[in-house]
Design an enzyme around this catalytic site. Structure first.
Site, PDB file in Angstrom:
ATOM      1  N   ILE A   1       0.845  -1.209   0.000  1.00  0.00           N
ATOM      2  CA  ILE A   1       0.000   0.000   0.000  1.00  0.00           C
ATOM      3  C   ILE A   1       0.880   1.258   0.000  1.00  0.00           C
ATOM      4  CG2 ILE A   1      -1.812   1.287   1.227  1.00  0.00           C
ATOM      5  CD1 ILE A   1      -2.767  -1.396   2.400  1.00  0.00           C
TER       6      ILE A   1
ATOM      7  N   ASP B   1      11.334   2.427   5.524  1.00  0.00           N
ATOM      8  CA  ASP B   1      10.931   1.016   5.516  1.00  0.00           C
ATOM      9  C   ASP B   1      12.091   0.149   5.988  1.00  0.00           C
ATOM     10  OD1 ASP B   1       8.454  -0.415   3.584  1.00  0.00           O
ATOM     11  OD2 ASP B   1       9.993  -1.681   4.496  1.00  0.00           O
TER      12      ASP B   1
ATOM     13  N   LEU C   1       2.150   3.515   7.872  1.00  0.00           N
ATOM     14  CA  LEU C   1       1.720   2.199   7.382  1.00  0.00           C
ATOM     15  C   LEU C   1       2.637   1.074   7.837  1.00  0.00           C
ATOM     16  CD1 LEU C   1       0.839   3.387   3.796  1.00  0.00           C
ATOM     17  CD2 LEU C   1      -0.669   1.860   5.073  1.00  0.00           C
TER      18      LEU C   1
ATOM     19  N   TYR D   1      -2.054  -8.983  16.703  1.00  0.00           N
ATOM     20  CA  TYR D   1      -2.103  -7.929  15.684  1.00  0.00           C
ATOM     21  C   TYR D   1      -3.233  -6.936  15.991  1.00  0.00           C
ATOM     22  CZ  TYR D   1      -2.499  -5.878  10.968  1.00  0.00           C
ATOM     23  OH  TYR D   1      -2.571  -5.018   9.908  1.00  0.00           O
TER      24      TYR D   1
ATOM     25  N   LYS E   1      -2.904  -2.980  17.196  1.00  0.00           N
ATOM     26  CA  LYS E   1      -3.523  -1.936  16.378  1.00  0.00           C
ATOM     27  C   LYS E   1      -4.595  -1.178  17.181  1.00  0.00           C
ATOM     28  CE  LYS E   1      -1.528  -2.142  12.277  1.00  0.00           C
ATOM     29  NZ  LYS E   1      -0.972  -0.959  11.593  1.00  0.00           N
TER      30      LYS E   1
END
Ligand code: UDP
Length: 324
Positions: free
Chosen positions: A12, A31, A76, A149, A153
């Site tokens: 993405i 990244d 992200l 996860y 989040k």
């Protein structure tokens, strides 16, 4: 604008970098290349106004240097993919919670607006369909690795929204539902690229369980459009949580059949019991559908790319990885 995209070499993130550059903005892509791939940024990095930084979001100094001069952040970077999450819940929590804290803290210090990406996984086992941003979140036991996860989040959401309320940090939270398109790897789960690659290779399509579980697949092109709309208006949207996805629901078995049609493949469909498909620490989610009424109102979001077009993007990306 100059925008820091953490996870910028990911599926993405790299599409967002392309869209930002197309709109005349500058980007810094940060990244650690764990699941991201520098090849995703080949086009972006050949253009003016782009920079790549290799590193870990838990390294606050590096995040600070990367954010210098940026007008906004899209966060992200995360450990993703069911296989990775189930096999390494500690790393998932550490990167996805502590890493996000690090990025959010730097944004707070610099007063830089930030878009935080969360996930439909936070709706977990909720039986209310479609899922609305105001619904209770409802995930499973900490003894089941999958939920590390969603837990991390959900924490990211609480953490950044608290800083929005108490310290006036301009934050928007986006809950992404299944997002698909070219550049997505099928290596860590991700049903669409996995089944499409199997179909193109003439291998059996591995449908887990009996294939009656459902998902809603949204093109990454629609998702990047939504991000661009949010970035344009991030100050006014501060404090909002938005579902971004395509509400069209389908079973995984129908998806497999559609992939066979679209690729023209003669592959067969192989039903794989869940116990065989995943290591211990897995619970399937049988339905997941976004309610996107709020995104429609807030940013006039309307998914435009249909499933056949999405599949054509994925097929083209697998056939010609250099041009995706
Ligand atoms: N799935 C499948 N075959 C595969 C990979 C996934 O049938 O080879 C199913 C999986 O059980 C789930 C759905 O496809 O119901 C979506 O899986 P994915 O890992 O893409 O995302 P999730 O929505 O589960 O996070």
């Amino acid at each position: 604008m100059k925008v820091l995209v953490t996870g910028g070499a990911g599926f993405i993130g790299s599409h967002l970098c392309d869209a930002l550059l197309d709109a005349g903005h500058e980007i810094v892509a940060l990244d650690d290349l764990s699941t991201g791939n520098l090849a995703n940024l080949t086009g972006a990095l050949a253009r003016r106004g782009s920079r790549f930084v290799h590193g870990d979001i838990r390294d606050a100094l590096l995040v600070e240097r990367s954010m210098e001069g940026c007008d906004a952040v899209v966060h992200l970077a995360a450990r993703i993919g069911l296989r990775i999450i189930v096999e390494s819940p500690f790393d998932t929590l550490d990167v996805n919670a502590r890493g996000t804290e690090s990025v959010v803290q730097v944004a707070l210090k610099r007063k830089t607006p930030i878009l935080i990406t969360s996930t439909s996984e936070v709706y977990g086992h909720s039986t209310k369909i479609p899922s609305n941003e105001g619904d209770p979140i409802c995930f499973g036991s900490p003894t089941v690795g999958r939920w590390s996860y969603a837990c991390a989040k959900a924490y990211d959401e609480f953490y950044s929204l608290a800083l929005q309320r108490e310290r006036a940090l301009p934050v928007v939270v986006v809950r992404l539902f299944n997002t698909v398109g070219a550049r997505q790897s099928g290596r860590y789960g991700m049903v669409v690229p996995r089944l499409t690659a199997q179909a193109l290779a003439g291998e059996p399509l591995t449908v887990y369980g009996d294939g009656t579980q459902t998902r809603c697949f949204c093109s990454v092109r629609d998702v990047t459009d939504a991000f661009m709309s949010i970035l344009r208006d991030i100050g006014a949207l501060a404090g909002e949580v938005l579902n971004i996805g395509n509400p069209r629901e389908m079973t995984i078995l129908d998806l497999a059949k559609r992939i066979l049609e679209r690729t023209g493949s003669k592959s067969t469909i192989e039903f794989v019991p869940f116990e065989r498909a995943y290591p211990q620490g897995f619970e399937e989610i049988m339905r997941r559908v976004p309610d996107i009424a709020k995104a429609r109102r807030a940013i006039s979001f309307e998914p435009k790319v249909g499933l056949d077009e999405i599949l054509d993007d994925v097929i083209a990306g697998i056939r010609a990885p250099a041009h995706r």
